[in-house]
Design a protein around this motif. Structure first.
Motif, mmCIF file in Angstrom:
data_model
loop_
_atom_site.group_PDB
_atom_site.id
_atom_site.type_symbol
_atom_site.label_atom_id
_atom_site.label_comp_id
_atom_site.label_asym_id
_atom_site.label_seq_id
_atom_site.Cartn_x
_atom_site.Cartn_y
_atom_site.Cartn_z
ATOM 1 N N ALA A 195 0.535 -1.684 0.199
ATOM 2 C CA ALA A 195 0.233 0.496 0.242
ATOM 3 C C ALA A 195 1.264 1.055 -0.175
ATOM 4 C CB ALA A 195 -1.046 0.070 1.490
ATOM 5 N N ILE A 196 2.150 1.455 1.204
ATOM 6 C CA ILE A 196 2.909 2.384 0.850
ATOM 7 C C ILE A 196 3.954 2.703 -0.725
ATOM 8 C CG2 ILE A 196 4.415 3.334 2.417
ATOM 9 C CD1 ILE A 196 3.977 2.228 4.772
ATOM 10 N N ALA A 197 3.982 1.167 -0.530
ATOM 11 C CA ALA A 197 5.149 1.593 -1.952
ATOM 12 C C ALA A 197 3.794 2.339 -3.238
ATOM 13 C CB ALA A 197 5.106 0.333 -2.445
ATOM 14 N N MET A 198 2.542 1.908 -3.595
ATOM 15 C CA MET A 198 1.864 2.289 -4.662
ATOM 16 C C MET A 198 1.140 3.698 -4.153
ATOM 17 S SD MET A 198 1.483 -0.120 -6.616
ATOM 18 C CE MET A 198 -0.221 0.000 -7.313
ATOM 19 N N GLU A 199 1.778 4.767 -2.873
ATOM 20 C CA GLU A 199 1.124 5.417 -2.256
ATOM 21 C C GLU A 199 2.313 6.448 -3.184
ATOM 22 O OE1 GLU A 199 0.089 6.641 1.568
ATOM 23 O OE2 GLU A 199 -0.654 4.989 1.725
ATOM 24 N N ILE A 200 3.519 6.304 -3.007
ATOM 25 C CA ILE A 200 4.598 6.919 -2.935
ATOM 26 C C ILE A 200 4.951 7.069 -4.977
ATOM 27 C CG2 ILE A 200 7.171 6.797 -3.162
ATOM 28 C CD1 ILE A 200 7.230 5.091 -0.900
ATOM 29 N N LEU A 201 4.401 5.845 -5.780
ATOM 30 C CA LEU A 201 4.988 5.730 -6.620
ATOM 31 C C LEU A 201 3.335 5.956 -8.051
ATOM 32 C CD1 LEU A 201 5.238 2.067 -7.312
ATOM 33 C CD2 LEU A 201 7.276 3.635 -6.938
ATOM 34 N N GLY A 202 2.397 6.508 -7.021
ATOM 35 C CA GLY A 202 0.991 6.844 -7.307
ATOM 36 C C GLY A 202 1.524 8.663 -7.663
#
Length: 217
Positions: free
Chosen positions: A127-134
């Protein structure tokens, strides 16, 4: 042309593109832009991110023990409330991409503390990785504050093996940052060459501060 766009020559005298974060070149839903006409791809990414925000909020609320209808209302509120839905009209794609994954962080914390299965720590890292990549670091920051306070409240409850519980919670942001390090480190390097890396005078830093009376809203 099949290259990772590191530089944007069309803004001012040029600017970092991949390192600018909001390009979100590594965010999977944005890869639709490689295969679909741009307007259609943008519409689909908006729809996917809004659906993710609603569905993940529903899942978190339902796992918290809410009635399915109450969980549905929670998901609908998250999807159509002003902080999310007004970004659709403005075309703020990075905002929508990052905020879509925030409920999954809350769900991962709850499930880790309840079940102590490492898989839930991995879900939180995702979830956090996808937030950053978002592509929107501010929402990553907001989410860190919100989930950090939430985790402290949950950890204050009676816990078996409290140190293990704390270790699992702390592993989530660390692992998420490592998973997205290629984007995060490029962003930090790019910011280091901008005005954001300089000390700002207090009048500038507070120029658009929220009036205290707005806190009640």
């Amino acid at each position: 042309k099949g290259n990772l766009a590191l530089w944007n020559p069309h803004i001012f005298a040029g600017a970092p593109y991949f390192g600018g974060m909001q390009s979100a070149l590594l965010y999977p839903p944005n890869w639709l832009c490689l295969v679909l006409p741009l307007p259609l791809a943008v519409n689909w990414t908006i729809a996917i991110n809004l659906w993710l925000l609603g569905a993940l909020t529903y899942l978190w609320a339902e796992r918290r023990g809410l009635h399915p209808f109450a969980a549905f209302v929670s998901g609908a509120l998250a999807t159509f409330c002003a902080p999310s839905f007004l970004h659709v009209m403005a075309g703020d794609l990075a905002n929508l991409s990052s905020m879509a994954w925030i409920p999954l962080q809350f769900l991962a914390i709850d499930q880790w503390l309840a079940r102590r299965k490492p898989a839930w720590c991995l879900v939180g890292m995702l979830a956090i990785a996808m937030e950053i990549l978002g592509g929107h670091p501010q929402y990553v920051y907001f989410a860190a504050i919100a989930t950090g306070l939430y985790a402290l409240i949950r950890l204050a409850e009676p816990q078996r093996r409290r140190l293990l519980a704390l270790a699992g919670v702390l592993s989530i942001p660390a692992g998420g940052a490592l998973l997205a390090a290629v984007q995060l480190l490029a962003g930090v390097q790019a910011v280091g060459e901008t005005v954001r890396a300089l000390p700002l005078p207090i009048w500038f830093a507070g120029s658009v501060s929220v009036p205290p009376e707005n806190l009640v809203t």
